[in-house]
Design a protein around this motif. Structure first.
Motif, PDB file in Angstrom:
ATOM      1  N   ALA A 163      24.193   9.323   0.512  1.00  0.00           N
ATOM      2  CA  ALA A 163      25.297   8.653   1.236  1.00  0.00           C
ATOM      3  C   ALA A 163      25.188   8.274   2.441  1.00  0.00           C
ATOM      4  O   ALA A 163      24.115   9.117   3.383  1.00  0.00           O
ATOM      5  CB  ALA A 163      26.398   9.490   1.216  1.00  0.00           C
ATOM      6  N   TYR A 164      25.118   7.252   2.937  1.00  0.00           N
ATOM      7  CA  TYR A 164      24.801   6.973   4.188  1.00  0.00           C
ATOM      8  C   TYR A 164      25.515   6.556   5.558  1.00  0.00           C
ATOM      9  O   TYR A 164      26.765   5.324   5.068  1.00  0.00           O
ATOM     10  CB  TYR A 164      23.474   4.709   3.647  1.00  0.00           C
ATOM     11  N   LYS A 165      26.012   7.418   5.776  1.00  0.00           N
ATOM     12  CA  LYS A 165      27.113   7.765   6.850  1.00  0.00           C
ATOM     13  C   LYS A 165      26.599   7.371   8.553  1.00  0.00           C
ATOM     14  O   LYS A 165      27.658   6.708   9.468  1.00  0.00           O
ATOM     15  CB  LYS A 165      27.542   9.037   6.962  1.00  0.00           C
ATOM     16  N   THR A 166      24.735   7.382   8.369  1.00  0.00           N
ATOM     17  CA  THR A 166      24.634   7.224  10.883  1.00  0.00           C
ATOM     18  C   THR A 166      23.872   6.117   9.814  1.00  0.00           C
ATOM     19  O   THR A 166      23.027   6.403   9.351  1.00  0.00           O
ATOM     20  CB  THR A 166      24.177   7.979  11.351  1.00  0.00           C
ATOM     21  N   VAL A 167      23.671   4.168  10.158  1.00  0.00           N
ATOM     22  CA  VAL A 167      22.390   3.179  10.377  1.00  0.00           C
ATOM     23  C   VAL A 167      21.811   3.369  11.733  1.00  0.00           C
ATOM     24  O   VAL A 167      22.836   3.897  12.506  1.00  0.00           O
ATOM     25  CB  VAL A 167      22.842   2.448   9.949  1.00  0.00           C
ATOM     26  N   LEU A 168      20.688   3.473  11.668  1.00  0.00           N
ATOM     27  CA  LEU A 168      20.464   3.388  13.008  1.00  0.00           C
ATOM     28  C   LEU A 168      19.616   1.774  12.998  1.00  0.00           C
ATOM     29  O   LEU A 168      18.808   1.581  12.312  1.00  0.00           O
ATOM     30  CB  LEU A 168      18.765   4.205  13.953  1.00  0.00           C
ATOM     31  N   ALA A 169      20.107   1.085  14.462  1.00  0.00           N
ATOM     32  CA  ALA A 169      18.850   0.362  14.117  1.00  0.00           C
ATOM     33  C   ALA A 169      18.928  -0.141  15.787  1.00  0.00           C
ATOM     34  O   ALA A 169      18.989   0.644  16.308  1.00  0.00           O
ATOM     35  CB  ALA A 169      20.515  -0.931  14.101  1.00  0.00           C
ATOM     36  N   VAL A 170      17.764  -0.687  15.548  1.00  0.00           N
ATOM     37  CA  VAL A 170      16.549  -0.266  16.709  1.00  0.00           C
ATOM     38  C   VAL A 170      16.738  -2.380  17.172  1.00  0.00           C
ATOM     39  O   VAL A 170      15.720  -2.710  16.450  1.00  0.00           O
ATOM     40  CB  VAL A 170      15.221  -0.179  16.559  1.00  0.00           C
ATOM     41  N   THR A 171      16.775  -2.146  18.433  1.00  0.00           N
ATOM     42  CA  THR A 171      15.981  -3.509  19.059  1.00  0.00           C
ATOM     43  C   THR A 171      15.772  -3.641  20.168  1.00  0.00           C
ATOM     44  O   THR A 171      15.524  -2.768  21.049  1.00  0.00           O
ATOM     45  CB  THR A 171      17.854  -4.657  19.676  1.00  0.00           C
ATOM     46  N   GLY A 172      15.038  -4.622  20.835  1.00  0.00           N
ATOM     47  CA  GLY A 172      14.435  -4.876  21.687  1.00  0.00           C
ATOM     48  C   GLY A 172      15.314  -5.601  23.029  1.00  0.00           C
ATOM     49  O   GLY A 172      16.620  -5.965  22.936  1.00  0.00           O
ATOM     50  N   ALA A 173      14.700  -4.789  24.052  1.00  0.00           N
ATOM     51  CA  ALA A 173      16.061  -5.781  25.727  1.00  0.00           C
ATOM     52  C   ALA A 173      15.558  -7.183  25.481  1.00  0.00           C
ATOM     53  O   ALA A 173      16.262  -7.485  26.024  1.00  0.00           O
ATOM     54  CB  ALA A 173      14.905  -5.003  26.370  1.00  0.00           C
ATOM     55  N   ARG A 207      12.343  10.019  16.902  1.00  0.00           N
ATOM     56  CA  ARG A 207      12.853  11.312  16.718  1.00  0.00           C
ATOM     57  C   ARG A 207      14.682  11.094  16.696  1.00  0.00           C
ATOM     58  O   ARG A 207      15.252  11.747  16.816  1.00  0.00           O
ATOM     59  CB  ARG A 207      12.337  11.966  18.995  1.00  0.00           C
ATOM     60  N   ARG A 208      14.642  10.085  17.708  1.00  0.00           N
ATOM     61  CA  ARG A 208      16.172   9.539  17.346  1.00  0.00           C
ATOM     62  C   ARG A 208      16.530   9.326  15.680  1.00  0.00           C
ATOM     63  O   ARG A 208      17.620   9.305  15.270  1.00  0.00           O
ATOM     64  CB  ARG A 208      16.000   7.689  17.866  1.00  0.00           C
ATOM     65  N   ALA A 209      15.900   9.058  15.089  1.00  0.00           N
ATOM     66  CA  ALA A 209      16.120   8.376  13.603  1.00  0.00           C
ATOM     67  C   ALA A 209      16.406   9.255  12.765  1.00  0.00           C
ATOM     68  O   ALA A 209      16.756   9.437  11.988  1.00  0.00           O
ATOM     69  CB  ALA A 209      14.214   8.386  13.210  1.00  0.00           C
ATOM     70  N   ARG A 210      15.770  11.146  13.554  1.00  0.00           N
ATOM     71  CA  ARG A 210      15.746  11.988  13.160  1.00  0.00           C
ATOM     72  C   ARG A 210      17.564  12.296  12.498  1.00  0.00           C
ATOM     73  O   ARG A 210      18.258  13.256  11.457  1.00  0.00           O
ATOM     74  CB  ARG A 210      15.555  13.233  13.896  1.00  0.00           C
ATOM     75  N   TYR A 211      18.487  12.069  13.393  1.00  0.00           N
ATOM     76  CA  TYR A 211      19.714  11.904  13.176  1.00  0.00           C
ATOM     77  C   TYR A 211      20.350  11.608  12.507  1.00  0.00           C
ATOM     78  O   TYR A 211      21.900  10.395  13.236  1.00  0.00           O
ATOM     79  CB  TYR A 211      20.155  12.566  15.284  1.00  0.00           C
ATOM     80  N   CYS A 212      19.769   9.385  12.062  1.00  0.00           N
ATOM     81  CA  CYS A 212      20.123   9.384  11.197  1.00  0.00           C
ATOM     82  C   CYS A 212      20.081   8.831   9.642  1.00  0.00           C
ATOM     83  O   CYS A 212      19.363   9.678   9.251  1.00  0.00           O
ATOM     84  CB  CYS A 212      20.458   7.418  11.380  1.00  0.00           C
ATOM     85  N   ASP A 213      20.362   8.355   8.813  1.00  0.00           N
ATOM     86  CA  ASP A 213      20.830   8.565   7.265  1.00  0.00           C
ATOM     87  C   ASP A 213      19.794   7.462   6.793  1.00  0.00           C
ATOM     88  O   ASP A 213      18.977   7.618   5.477  1.00  0.00           O
ATOM     89  CB  ASP A 213      22.138   8.818   6.496  1.00  0.00           C
ATOM     90  N   LEU A 214      19.437   6.117   7.259  1.00  0.00           N
ATOM     91  CA  LEU A 214      18.171   5.101   6.999  1.00  0.00           C
ATOM     92  C   LEU A 214      17.973   4.450   8.386  1.00  0.00           C
ATOM     93  O   LEU A 214      19.494   4.172   9.216  1.00  0.00           O
ATOM     94  CB  LEU A 214      19.540   4.115   6.069  1.00  0.00           C
ATOM     95  N   LEU A 215      17.015   3.302   8.642  1.00  0.00           N
ATOM     96  CA  LEU A 215      16.800   3.232   9.740  1.00  0.00           C
ATOM     97  C   LEU A 215      16.376   1.916   9.610  1.00  0.00           C
ATOM     98  O   LEU A 215      15.987   1.173   8.540  1.00  0.00           O
ATOM     99  CB  LEU A 215      14.967   3.377  10.417  1.00  0.00           C
ATOM    100  N   PHE A 216      17.352   0.955  10.315  1.00  0.00           N
ATOM    101  CA  PHE A 216      17.533  -0.494   9.953  1.00  0.00           C
ATOM    102  C   PHE A 216      16.489  -1.422  10.573  1.00  0.00           C
ATOM    103  O   PHE A 216      16.499  -1.215  11.881  1.00  0.00           O
ATOM    104  CB  PHE A 216      18.573  -0.622   9.667  1.00  0.00           C
ATOM    105  N   VAL A 217      15.902  -2.349   9.871  1.00  0.00           N
ATOM    106  CA  VAL A 217      14.645  -3.160  10.498  1.00  0.00           C
ATOM    107  C   VAL A 217      14.674  -4.483  10.005  1.00  0.00           C
ATOM    108  O   VAL A 217      14.501  -4.828   8.935  1.00  0.00           O
ATOM    109  CB  VAL A 217      13.804  -2.543   9.736  1.00  0.00           C
ATOM    110  N   GLY A 218      15.404  -5.314  10.808  1.00  0.00           N
ATOM    111  CA  GLY A 218      16.031  -6.460  11.051  1.00  0.00           C
ATOM    112  C   GLY A 218      14.975  -7.606  11.228  1.00  0.00           C
ATOM    113  O   GLY A 218      13.759  -7.728  11.312  1.00  0.00           O
ATOM    114  N   PRO A 219      15.225  -9.051  10.942  1.00  0.00           N
ATOM    115  CA  PRO A 219      14.221  -9.797  10.697  1.00  0.00           C
ATOM    116  C   PRO A 219      13.786 -10.029  12.488  1.00  0.00           C
ATOM    117  O   PRO A 219      12.207 -10.461  12.076  1.00  0.00           O
ATOM    118  CB  PRO A 219      14.441 -11.345  10.480  1.00  0.00           C
ATOM    119  N   GLU A 220      14.692 -10.158  12.953  1.00  0.00           N
ATOM    120  CA  GLU A 220      13.990 -10.521  14.525  1.00  0.00           C
ATOM    121  C   GLU A 220      13.225  -8.986  15.431  1.00  0.00           C
ATOM    122  O   GLU A 220      11.851  -9.564  15.480  1.00  0.00           O
ATOM    123  CB  GLU A 220      15.487  -9.774  15.788  1.00  0.00           C
TER     124      GLU A 220
END
Length: 278
Positions: A2-12, A104-117
Protein backbone atom coordinates in the motif's frame (compact mmCIF):
# COMPACT_ATOMS: atom_id res chain seq x y z
CA UNK A 1 2.27 -2.87 -1.00
CA UNK A 2 0.00 0.00 0.00
CA UNK A 3 1.23 3.49 -0.82
CA UNK A 4 0.71 5.48 2.37
CA UNK A 5 3.49 8.03 1.82
CA UNK A 6 4.33 9.52 -1.58
CA UNK A 7 7.44 11.66 -1.99
CA UNK A 8 7.51 14.30 -4.74
CA UNK A 9 10.74 16.10 -5.63
CA UNK A 10 10.65 19.57 -7.12
CA UNK A 11 13.20 22.24 -7.91
CA UNK A 12 13.47 25.75 -6.58
CA UNK A 13 12.72 27.08 -10.06
CA UNK A 14 9.97 24.65 -11.08
CA UNK A 15 6.24 25.30 -11.22
CA UNK A 16 3.37 23.57 -9.44
CA UNK A 17 2.33 21.15 -12.20
CA UNK A 18 4.12 18.11 -10.75
CA UNK A 19 2.85 18.89 -7.26
CA UNK A 20 -0.75 19.12 -8.45
CA UNK A 21 -0.40 15.67 -10.03
CA UNK A 22 1.10 14.35 -6.78
CA UNK A 23 -1.75 15.87 -4.78
CA UNK A 24 -4.26 14.12 -7.04
CA UNK A 25 -2.44 10.80 -6.56
CA UNK A 26 -2.52 11.18 -2.79
CA UNK A 27 -6.19 12.13 -2.80
CA UNK A 28 -6.89 9.04 -4.91
CA UNK A 29 -4.94 6.72 -2.59
CA UNK A 30 -5.60 8.43 0.74
CA UNK A 31 -1.84 8.88 1.10
CA UNK A 32 0.42 11.40 2.81
CA UNK A 33 2.39 13.67 0.46
CA UNK A 34 5.95 14.57 1.37
CA UNK A 35 7.61 17.19 -0.84
CA UNK A 36 11.34 17.74 -1.09
CA UNK A 37 12.35 21.05 -2.68
CA UNK A 38 15.91 20.77 -3.98
CA UNK A 39 18.32 23.51 -4.92
CA UNK A 40 21.57 22.53 -6.64
CA UNK A 41 24.51 24.43 -5.25
CA UNK A 42 26.83 26.32 -7.55
CA UNK A 43 30.29 24.67 -7.60
CA UNK A 44 33.06 26.58 -5.81
CA UNK A 45 35.52 28.59 -7.87
CA UNK A 46 38.85 26.96 -8.61
CA UNK A 47 42.17 28.04 -10.01
CA UNK A 48 44.19 31.20 -9.64
CA UNK A 49 41.14 33.50 -9.57
CA UNK A 50 39.32 31.65 -6.79
CA UNK A 51 40.28 34.13 -4.11
CA UNK A 52 38.92 37.04 -6.13
CA UNK A 53 35.55 35.51 -6.95
CA UNK A 54 34.86 33.68 -3.70
CA UNK A 55 32.74 36.53 -2.33
CA UNK A 56 30.63 36.53 -5.50
CA UNK A 57 30.27 32.77 -5.14
CA UNK A 58 29.15 33.08 -1.53
CA UNK A 59 26.66 35.75 -2.52
CA UNK A 60 25.33 33.51 -5.29
CA UNK A 61 24.88 30.65 -2.85
CA UNK A 62 23.03 32.88 -0.40
CA UNK A 63 20.73 34.11 -3.16
CA UNK A 64 20.05 30.50 -4.19
CA UNK A 65 19.18 29.55 -0.61
CA UNK A 66 16.84 32.53 -0.31
CA UNK A 67 15.06 31.43 -3.51
CA UNK A 68 14.88 27.88 -2.15
CA UNK A 69 13.24 29.00 1.08
CA UNK A 70 10.77 31.18 -0.81
CA UNK A 71 9.84 28.24 -2.99
CA UNK A 72 9.46 25.93 0.03
CA UNK A 73 7.09 28.45 1.63
CA UNK A 74 5.03 28.63 -1.56
CA UNK A 75 4.84 24.83 -1.73
CA UNK A 76 3.73 24.72 1.91
CA UNK A 77 0.91 27.16 1.15
CA UNK A 78 -0.16 25.14 -1.92
CA UNK A 79 -0.34 21.91 0.07
CA UNK A 80 -2.19 23.59 2.93
CA UNK A 81 -4.88 24.72 0.50
CA UNK A 82 -5.20 21.23 -0.98
CA UNK A 83 -6.34 19.51 2.19
CA UNK A 84 -4.08 16.46 1.77
CA UNK A 85 -1.89 15.32 4.65
CA UNK A 86 1.53 16.72 3.81
CA UNK A 87 4.93 17.96 4.86
CA UNK A 88 7.61 20.00 3.09
CA UNK A 89 11.38 19.94 3.45
CA UNK A 90 14.15 21.60 1.46
CA UNK A 91 17.77 20.82 0.70
CA UNK A 92 20.48 22.97 -0.83
CA UNK A 93 22.69 20.16 -2.09
CA UNK A 94 26.03 20.02 -3.84
CA UNK A 95 25.38 18.65 -7.33
CA UNK A 96 27.66 15.63 -6.84
CA UNK A 97 25.84 14.55 -3.69
CA UNK A 98 22.26 15.45 -4.63
CA UNK A 99 21.32 11.88 -5.59
CA UNK A 100 22.32 10.60 -2.15
CA UNK A 101 20.43 13.43 -0.44
CA UNK A 102 17.28 12.59 -2.41
CA UNK A 103 17.76 8.85 -1.89
CA UNK A 104 18.05 9.20 1.87
CA UNK A 105 14.81 11.19 1.99
CA UNK A 106 13.08 8.63 -0.23
CA UNK A 107 13.79 5.83 2.25
CA UNK A 108 10.90 7.16 4.32
CA UNK A 109 8.28 6.91 1.60
CA UNK A 110 6.48 4.11 -0.21
CA UNK A 111 6.73 5.70 -3.65
CA UNK A 112 8.84 8.43 -5.23
CA UNK A 113 6.86 10.43 -7.79
CA UNK A 114 8.69 12.07 -10.70
CA UNK A 115 6.44 14.31 -12.75
CA UNK A 116 6.79 15.82 -16.24
CA UNK A 117 8.29 19.14 -15.13
CA UNK A 118 11.07 17.36 -13.28
CA UNK A 119 11.59 14.93 -16.16
CA UNK A 120 12.30 17.92 -18.40
CA UNK A 121 15.21 19.05 -16.22
CA UNK A 122 18.43 17.23 -17.09
CA UNK A 123 20.57 17.37 -13.94
CA UNK A 124 17.85 17.36 -11.28
CA UNK A 125 15.94 14.64 -13.14
CA UNK A 126 19.04 12.48 -13.29
CA UNK A 127 19.87 13.02 -9.64
CA UNK A 128 16.30 12.24 -8.57
CA UNK A 129 16.01 9.05 -10.62
CA UNK A 130 19.46 7.83 -9.61
CA UNK A 131 18.92 8.71 -5.96
CA UNK A 132 15.61 6.92 -5.87
CA UNK A 133 16.85 3.80 -7.62
CA UNK A 134 20.31 3.45 -6.11
CA UNK A 135 19.99 5.00 -2.65
CA UNK A 136 16.46 4.31 -1.41
CA UNK A 137 15.30 0.83 -2.38
CA UNK A 138 11.86 2.29 -3.09
CA UNK A 139 9.94 2.31 -6.39
CA UNK A 140 9.60 5.33 -8.65
CA UNK A 141 6.50 6.42 -10.53
CA UNK A 142 7.60 8.32 -13.64
CA UNK A 143 4.90 10.40 -15.32
CA UNK A 144 6.06 11.97 -18.60
CA UNK A 145 4.35 14.91 -20.29
CA UNK A 146 0.90 14.14 -21.64
CA UNK A 147 0.26 11.08 -19.46
CA UNK A 148 -2.30 10.66 -16.68
CA UNK A 149 -0.68 9.03 -13.65
CA UNK A 150 -2.97 7.04 -11.39
CA UNK A 151 -2.59 4.65 -8.49
CA UNK A 152 -5.69 2.80 -9.66
CA UNK A 153 -4.79 1.76 -13.23
CA UNK A 154 -7.15 -0.68 -14.93
CA UNK A 155 -4.67 -1.97 -17.55
CA UNK A 156 -1.06 -2.72 -16.61
CA UNK A 157 1.84 -4.01 -18.67
CA UNK A 158 4.69 -5.83 -16.91
CA UNK A 159 8.00 -5.76 -18.79
CA UNK A 160 9.30 -9.17 -17.73
CA UNK A 161 12.69 -10.78 -18.22
CA UNK A 162 12.97 -12.96 -15.08
CA UNK A 163 15.69 -10.82 -13.53
CA UNK A 164 15.68 -9.79 -9.88
CA UNK A 165 15.05 -6.11 -10.70
CA UNK A 166 11.86 -7.01 -12.58
CA UNK A 167 10.80 -9.28 -9.70
CA UNK A 168 11.30 -6.44 -7.20
CA UNK A 169 9.27 -4.08 -9.37
CA UNK A 170 6.41 -6.59 -9.49
CA UNK A 171 6.52 -6.97 -5.70
CA UNK A 172 6.27 -3.22 -5.22
CA UNK A 173 3.31 -3.09 -7.62
CA UNK A 174 1.42 -6.12 -6.31
CA UNK A 175 -1.52 -4.21 -4.83
CA UNK A 176 -1.95 -2.25 -8.06
CA UNK A 177 -1.82 -5.48 -10.07
CA UNK A 178 -4.43 -7.17 -7.89
CA UNK A 179 -6.83 -4.24 -8.33
CA UNK A 180 -6.38 -3.95 -12.11
CA UNK A 181 -8.79 -5.39 -14.67
CA UNK A 182 -6.16 -6.47 -17.20
CA UNK A 183 -2.52 -7.30 -16.43
CA UNK A 184 -0.23 -8.42 -19.24
CA UNK A 185 3.14 -10.04 -18.65
CA UNK A 186 5.13 -9.04 -21.71
CA UNK A 187 8.28 -10.86 -22.80
CA UNK A 188 10.26 -9.75 -25.83
CA UNK A 189 12.16 -12.52 -27.64
CA UNK A 190 12.11 -14.76 -24.55
CA UNK A 191 14.72 -17.48 -24.18
CA UNK A 192 13.29 -20.91 -23.45
CA UNK A 193 15.12 -23.24 -21.08
CA UNK A 194 16.67 -23.45 -17.66
CA UNK A 195 19.24 -20.75 -18.44
CA UNK A 196 16.59 -18.51 -19.98
CA UNK A 197 13.05 -17.92 -18.75
CA UNK A 198 11.88 -21.49 -18.22
CA UNK A 199 10.20 -24.01 -20.48
CA UNK A 200 7.16 -21.74 -20.73
CA UNK A 201 8.39 -18.14 -20.37
CA UNK A 202 6.13 -16.04 -18.17
CA UNK A 203 4.16 -19.00 -16.80
CA UNK A 204 5.83 -18.99 -13.38
CA UNK A 205 5.13 -15.31 -12.85
CA UNK A 206 1.55 -15.73 -14.08
CA UNK A 207 0.96 -18.52 -11.55
CA UNK A 208 2.51 -16.47 -8.76
CA UNK A 209 0.37 -13.44 -9.52
CA UNK A 210 -2.78 -15.52 -9.96
CA UNK A 211 -2.36 -16.72 -6.38
CA UNK A 212 -2.54 -13.06 -5.38
CA UNK A 213 -5.78 -12.60 -7.25
CA UNK A 214 -4.30 -10.90 -10.30
CA UNK A 215 -6.15 -11.25 -13.62
CA UNK A 216 -3.16 -11.96 -15.83
CA UNK A 217 -2.26 -13.02 -19.37
CA UNK A 218 1.13 -13.65 -20.94
CA UNK A 219 2.17 -11.93 -24.18
CA UNK A 220 5.33 -13.30 -25.80
CA UNK A 221 6.47 -10.89 -28.50
CA UNK A 222 8.96 -11.04 -31.31
CA UNK A 223 10.94 -7.84 -31.71
CA UNK A 224 11.03 -8.30 -35.51
CA UNK A 225 14.11 -6.14 -35.87
CA UNK A 226 13.00 -3.48 -33.41
CA UNK A 227 14.69 -2.75 -30.10
CA UNK A 228 13.22 -4.11 -26.88
CA UNK A 229 12.12 -0.68 -25.71
CA UNK A 230 10.46 0.09 -29.05
CA UNK A 231 8.60 -3.23 -28.88
CA UNK A 232 7.43 -2.55 -25.32
CA UNK A 233 6.27 0.97 -26.13
CA UNK A 234 4.29 -0.15 -29.15
CA UNK A 235 2.62 -2.98 -27.23
CA UNK A 236 1.69 -0.56 -24.46
CA UNK A 237 -0.03 1.64 -27.04
CA UNK A 238 -1.71 -1.33 -28.75
CA UNK A 239 -3.16 -2.62 -25.46
CA UNK A 240 -4.09 0.85 -24.10
CA UNK A 241 -2.00 0.19 -20.99
CA UNK A 242 -2.18 2.86 -18.29
CA UNK A 243 0.97 1.82 -16.46
CA UNK A 244 4.16 -0.09 -17.23
CA UNK A 245 5.92 -1.98 -14.44
CA UNK A 246 9.58 -2.69 -15.04
CA UNK A 247 12.92 -3.26 -13.36
CA UNK A 248 15.71 -0.71 -13.66
CA UNK A 249 19.11 -1.99 -14.64
CA UNK A 250 22.47 -0.38 -14.07
CA UNK A 251 25.42 -0.23 -11.74
CA UNK A 252 26.65 2.11 -9.05
CA UNK A 253 30.36 2.95 -8.77
CA UNK A 254 31.15 5.79 -6.39
CA UNK A 255 28.96 8.61 -7.79
CA UNK A 256 28.90 7.35 -11.37
CA UNK A 257 25.63 5.77 -12.45
CA UNK A 258 25.37 3.76 -15.62
CA UNK A 259 21.90 2.71 -16.74
CA UNK A 260 21.22 -0.20 -19.01
CA UNK A 261 20.14 0.71 -22.54
CA UNK A 262 16.50 -0.30 -22.22
CA UNK A 263 16.12 1.47 -18.86
CA UNK A 264 17.52 4.76 -20.11
CA UNK A 265 15.57 4.64 -23.37
CA UNK A 266 12.28 3.99 -21.61
CA UNK A 267 12.91 6.80 -19.13
CA UNK A 268 13.67 9.24 -21.93
CA UNK A 269 10.80 8.27 -24.24
CA UNK A 270 7.68 6.59 -22.93
CA UNK A 271 3.98 7.02 -23.81
CA UNK A 272 2.69 6.05 -20.37
CA UNK A 273 3.59 6.26 -16.69
CA UNK A 274 6.15 3.74 -15.44
CA UNK A 275 6.53 2.15 -12.04
CA UNK A 276 10.21 1.28 -11.83
CA UNK A 277 12.31 -0.40 -9.16
CA UNK A 278 15.64 -2.13 -8.68
Amino acid sequence: MAYKTVLAVTGADLGDGDLKLAIALCEEAGAHLAVLVVGLAAPPPIGEYAAFVSQDWLSERQADMDILQTRAAAVTALLASSGVSSDVSSEYAEEGAADDVIGRRARYCDLLFVGPELLSRGVLKTKTVEGGLFSSGKPLLLAPEGTSPTLKPKRILIAWDSRIEASNAVSHARDLLAAAEDVRIVLVDPLVGEDGQGEEPGADLAAYLARHGVKVTVDRLSSQGRTVDETLRQHAVDTAAELMVMGAYGHSRLRERIFGGVTQSVIDDTPLPILMAR
